[in-house]
Design a protein around this motif. Structure first.
Motif, PDB file in Angstrom:
ATOM      1  N   HIS A 124      11.807  -5.930 -12.863  1.00 47.60           N
ATOM      2  CA  HIS A 124      11.638  -7.376 -12.890  1.00 47.60           C
ATOM      3  C   HIS A 124      10.223  -7.660 -13.351  1.00 47.60           C
ATOM      4  CE1 HIS A 124       9.307  -7.485  -9.127  1.00 47.60           C
ATOM      5  NE2 HIS A 124      10.148  -6.587  -8.690  1.00 47.60           N
ATOM      6  N   SER A 125      10.046  -8.801 -13.980  1.00 42.67           N
ATOM      7  CA  SER A 125       8.727  -9.097 -14.517  1.00 42.67           C
ATOM      8  C   SER A 125       7.829  -9.643 -13.413  1.00 42.67           C
ATOM      9  CB  SER A 125       8.834 -10.113 -15.657  1.00 42.67           C
ATOM     10  OG  SER A 125       9.421 -11.296 -15.171  1.00 42.67           O
ATOM     11  N   GLY A 126       6.562  -9.600 -13.666  1.00 47.80           N
ATOM     12  CA  GLY A 126       5.604 -10.117 -12.708  1.00 47.80           C
ATOM     13  C   GLY A 126       4.688  -9.031 -12.199  1.00 47.80           C
ATOM     14  N   HIS A 127       3.591  -9.451 -11.605  1.00 43.42           N
ATOM     15  CA  HIS A 127       2.610  -8.508 -11.093  1.00 43.42           C
ATOM     16  C   HIS A 127       2.976  -8.130  -9.668  1.00 43.42           C
ATOM     17  CE1 HIS A 127      -1.052  -6.418 -10.456  1.00 43.42           C
ATOM     18  NE2 HIS A 127      -1.372  -7.191  -9.454  1.00 43.42           N
ATOM     19  N   CYS A 128       3.230  -6.876  -9.444  1.00 48.73           N
ATOM     20  CA  CYS A 128       3.648  -6.393  -8.123  1.00 48.73           C
ATOM     21  C   CYS A 128       2.553  -5.593  -7.439  1.00 48.73           C
ATOM     22  CB  CYS A 128       4.888  -5.528  -8.255  1.00 48.73           C
ATOM     23  SG  CYS A 128       6.245  -6.404  -8.972  1.00 48.73           S
ATOM     24  N   GLY A 129       1.399  -5.469  -8.078  1.00 48.77           N
ATOM     25  CA  GLY A 129       0.314  -4.732  -7.461  1.00 48.77           C
ATOM     26  C   GLY A 129       0.318  -3.262  -7.777  1.00 48.77           C
ATOM     27  N   HIS A 130       1.248  -2.786  -8.602  1.00 47.11           N
ATOM     28  CA  HIS A 130       1.316  -1.357  -8.858  1.00 47.11           C
ATOM     29  C   HIS A 130       0.537  -0.937 -10.091  1.00 47.11           C
ATOM     30  CE1 HIS A 130       4.528  -2.659 -11.614  1.00 47.11           C
ATOM     31  NE2 HIS A 130       4.087  -1.655 -12.326  1.00 47.11           N
ATOM     32  N   ARG A 131       0.014  -1.855 -10.868  1.00 44.13           N
ATOM     33  CA  ARG A 131      -0.628  -1.510 -12.129  1.00 44.13           C
ATOM     34  C   ARG A 131      -1.785  -0.541 -11.954  1.00 44.13           C
ATOM     35  NH1 ARG A 131      -0.742  -7.335 -15.089  1.00 44.13           N
ATOM     36  NH2 ARG A 131       1.454  -7.744 -14.764  1.00 44.13           N
ATOM     37  N   ALA A 132      -2.493  -0.653 -10.872  1.00 38.79           N
ATOM     38  CA  ALA A 132      -3.642   0.218 -10.647  1.00 38.79           C
ATOM     39  C   ALA A 132      -3.261   1.492  -9.902  1.00 38.79           C
ATOM     40  CB  ALA A 132      -4.720  -0.534  -9.876  1.00 38.79           C
ATOM     41  N   ALA A 133      -1.982   1.698  -9.682  1.00 42.37           N
ATOM     42  CA  ALA A 133      -1.544   2.831  -8.866  1.00 42.37           C
ATOM     43  C   ALA A 133      -2.070   4.165  -9.387  1.00 42.37           C
ATOM     44  CB  ALA A 133      -0.019   2.875  -8.791  1.00 42.37           C
ATOM     45  N   CYS A 134      -2.048   4.364 -10.671  1.00 47.76           N
ATOM     46  CA  CYS A 134      -2.482   5.641 -11.223  1.00 47.76           C
ATOM     47  C   CYS A 134      -3.967   5.643 -11.551  1.00 47.76           C
ATOM     48  CB  CYS A 134      -1.685   5.985 -12.468  1.00 47.76           C
ATOM     49  SG  CYS A 134       0.053   6.195 -12.124  1.00 47.76           S
ATOM     50  N   ALA A 135      -4.560   4.473 -11.615  1.00 49.96           N
ATOM     51  CA  ALA A 135      -5.962   4.375 -12.014  1.00 49.96           C
ATOM     52  C   ALA A 135      -6.886   5.080 -11.037  1.00 49.96           C
ATOM     53  CB  ALA A 135      -6.376   2.916 -12.167  1.00 49.96           C
ATOM     54  N   THR A 136      -6.502   5.117  -9.768  1.00 48.15           N
ATOM     55  CA  THR A 136      -7.363   5.738  -8.759  1.00 48.15           C
ATOM     56  C   THR A 136      -6.963   7.172  -8.457  1.00 48.15           C
ATOM     57  OG1 THR A 136      -5.980   4.857  -6.990  1.00 48.15           O
ATOM     58  CG2 THR A 136      -7.900   3.543  -7.667  1.00 48.15           C
ATOM     59  N   SER A 137      -5.874   7.640  -9.079  1.00 44.29           N
ATOM     60  CA  SER A 137      -5.447   9.005  -8.774  1.00 44.29           C
ATOM     61  C   SER A 137      -6.306  10.003  -9.546  1.00 44.29           C
ATOM     62  CB  SER A 137      -3.968   9.194  -9.128  1.00 44.29           C
ATOM     63  OG  SER A 137      -3.779   9.099 -10.502  1.00 44.29           O
ATOM     64  N   PRO A 138      -6.538  11.157  -8.952  1.00 48.39           N
ATOM     65  CA  PRO A 138      -7.343  12.163  -9.656  1.00 48.39           C
ATOM     66  C   PRO A 138      -6.615  12.659 -10.897  1.00 48.39           C
ATOM     67  CG  PRO A 138      -6.503  13.007  -7.566  1.00 48.39           C
ATOM     68  CD  PRO A 138      -6.083  11.589  -7.653  1.00 48.39           C
ATOM     69  N   ARG A 139      -7.328  12.845 -11.961  1.00 47.54           N
ATOM     70  CA  ARG A 139      -6.714  13.264 -13.234  1.00 47.54           C
ATOM     71  C   ARG A 139      -6.945  14.734 -13.445  1.00 47.54           C
ATOM     72  NH1 ARG A 139      -3.537   9.163 -14.541  1.00 47.54           N
ATOM     73  NH2 ARG A 139      -4.582   7.223 -14.483  1.00 47.54           N
ATOM     74  N   ASN A 178       0.829  -1.211   0.000  1.00 47.81           N
ATOM     75  CA  ASN A 178       0.000   0.000   0.000  1.00 47.81           C
ATOM     76  C   ASN A 178       0.863   1.261   0.000  1.00 47.81           C
ATOM     77  OD1 ASN A 178      -2.294  -1.559  -0.044  1.00 47.81           O
ATOM     78  ND2 ASN A 178      -2.685  -1.387   2.142  1.00 47.81           N
ATOM     79  N   ALA A 179       1.981   1.224   0.712  1.00 54.87           N
ATOM     80  CA  ALA A 179       2.890   2.370   0.720  1.00 54.87           C
ATOM     81  C   ALA A 179       3.510   2.569  -0.662  1.00 54.87           C
ATOM     82  CB  ALA A 179       3.981   2.179   1.772  1.00 54.87           C
ATOM     83  N   ILE A 180       3.864   1.478  -1.333  1.00 54.40           N
ATOM     84  CA  ILE A 180       4.410   1.568  -2.693  1.00 54.40           C
ATOM     85  C   ILE A 180       3.363   2.157  -3.635  1.00 54.40           C
ATOM     86  CG2 ILE A 180       5.166   0.224  -4.705  1.00 54.40           C
ATOM     87  CD1 ILE A 180       6.607  -1.651  -2.688  1.00 54.40           C
ATOM     88  N   LEU A 181       2.145   1.669  -3.540  1.00 58.73           N
ATOM     89  CA  LEU A 181       1.069   2.192  -4.389  1.00 58.73           C
ATOM     90  C   LEU A 181       0.846   3.686  -4.147  1.00 58.73           C
ATOM     91  CD1 LEU A 181      -1.549  -0.706  -4.233  1.00 58.73           C
ATOM     92  CD2 LEU A 181      -0.093  -0.067  -6.161  1.00 58.73           C
ATOM     93  N   ALA A 182       0.875   4.093  -2.891  1.00 56.16           N
ATOM     94  CA  ALA A 182       0.686   5.513  -2.571  1.00 56.16           C
ATOM     95  C   ALA A 182       1.832   6.347  -3.154  1.00 56.16           C
ATOM     96  CB  ALA A 182       0.599   5.712  -1.055  1.00 56.16           C
ATOM     97  N   GLU A 183       3.053   5.865  -3.054  1.00 61.91           N
ATOM     98  CA  GLU A 183       4.202   6.573  -3.622  1.00 61.91           C
ATOM     99  C   GLU A 183       4.078   6.681  -5.140  1.00 61.91           C
ATOM    100  OE1 GLU A 183       6.957   8.105  -2.255  1.00 61.91           O
ATOM    101  OE2 GLU A 183       6.015   7.814  -0.307  1.00 61.91           O
ATOM    102  N   LEU A 184       3.657   5.597  -5.786  1.00 59.86           N
ATOM    103  CA  LEU A 184       3.500   5.620  -7.242  1.00 59.86           C
ATOM    104  C   LEU A 184       2.369   6.547  -7.664  1.00 59.86           C
ATOM    105  CD1 LEU A 184       4.164   1.874  -8.090  1.00 59.86           C
ATOM    106  CD2 LEU A 184       5.635   3.836  -8.622  1.00 59.86           C
TER     107      LEU A 184
END
Length: 133
Positions: free
Chosen positions: A118-133, A85-91
Motif C-alpha cells: 500500500h502506498s504511504g510512509h510507514c516508517g520503514h524507509r530507514a530500516a536498512c539505513a542503520t543496519s551494518p553493511r 519499532n518491531a517492524i523496523l527491526a524485522e526489516l
C-alpha cells in the motif's frame, strides 16, 4: 480487539501480504536463498502489520469517542511506536540476511511504497539505513 480480526480494514488475508521484488540479475542460487529468507520473514511481518492495523483501527475509533480517557490514547500511541519499532527491526534483520545469505541488499530505505503493498510512509524507509553493511 485481536490483531488477526478480519473485520479490521487491511486485515483480510490475501494471497501474498508481503511483497519484495527480487532483482532480475540474481543467480538461481541467490534467488532461491532470497525466496527462502523472505518466506521465513513473511509470517512475522504479516502479524506485525495486522497488529499495527488493529491498533490504528482502535485508535481511530477511540479518538472520536467523547468519553475516551486521555491516558488510553497514550497507551495506544506507545503500542503503535512499539509495533513500528518491531517492524523496523524485522526489516533490518531481513536486509542483513538477504545481504549475507543471498548476496544483495533490497534497499528498502529507497522504496516509495510499503512492502505491504500500500502506498504511504510507514516508517520503514530507514530500516536498512542503520543496519551494518
Amino acid at each position: 480487539m485481536l490483531a488477526d480480526d478480519e473485520s479490521i480494514p487491511g486485515n483480510a488475508p490475501t494471497a501474498s501480504e508481503f511483497f519484495l521484488p527480487l532483482p532480475p540479475d540474481l543467480s538461481p542460487e541467490q534467488s532461491s536463498a532470497a525466496k527462502k529468507i523472505i518466506t521465513e520473514a513473511e509470517p512475522r511481518l504479516t502479524a506485525l502489520r495486522r497488529e499495527m492495523n488493529a491498533t490504528l483501527f482502535e485508535l481511530h475509533n477511540l479518538s472520536f469517542a467523547v468519553d475516551t480517557p486521555p491516558e488510553e490514547l497514550g497507551i495506544l500511541g506507545r503500542r503503535l511506536v512499539a509495533t513500528r519499532n518491531a517492524i523496523l527491526a524485522e526489516l533490518q534483520q531481513l536486509c542483513r540476511r538477504l545481504e549475507q545469505e543471498a548476496g544483495f541488499n533490497p534497499g528498502l530505505e529507497f522504496r516509495r511504497t510499503c512492502v505491504f503493498q500500500h502506498s504511504g510512509h510507514c516508517g520503514h524507509r530507514a530500516a536498512c539505513a542503520t543496519s551494518p553493511r
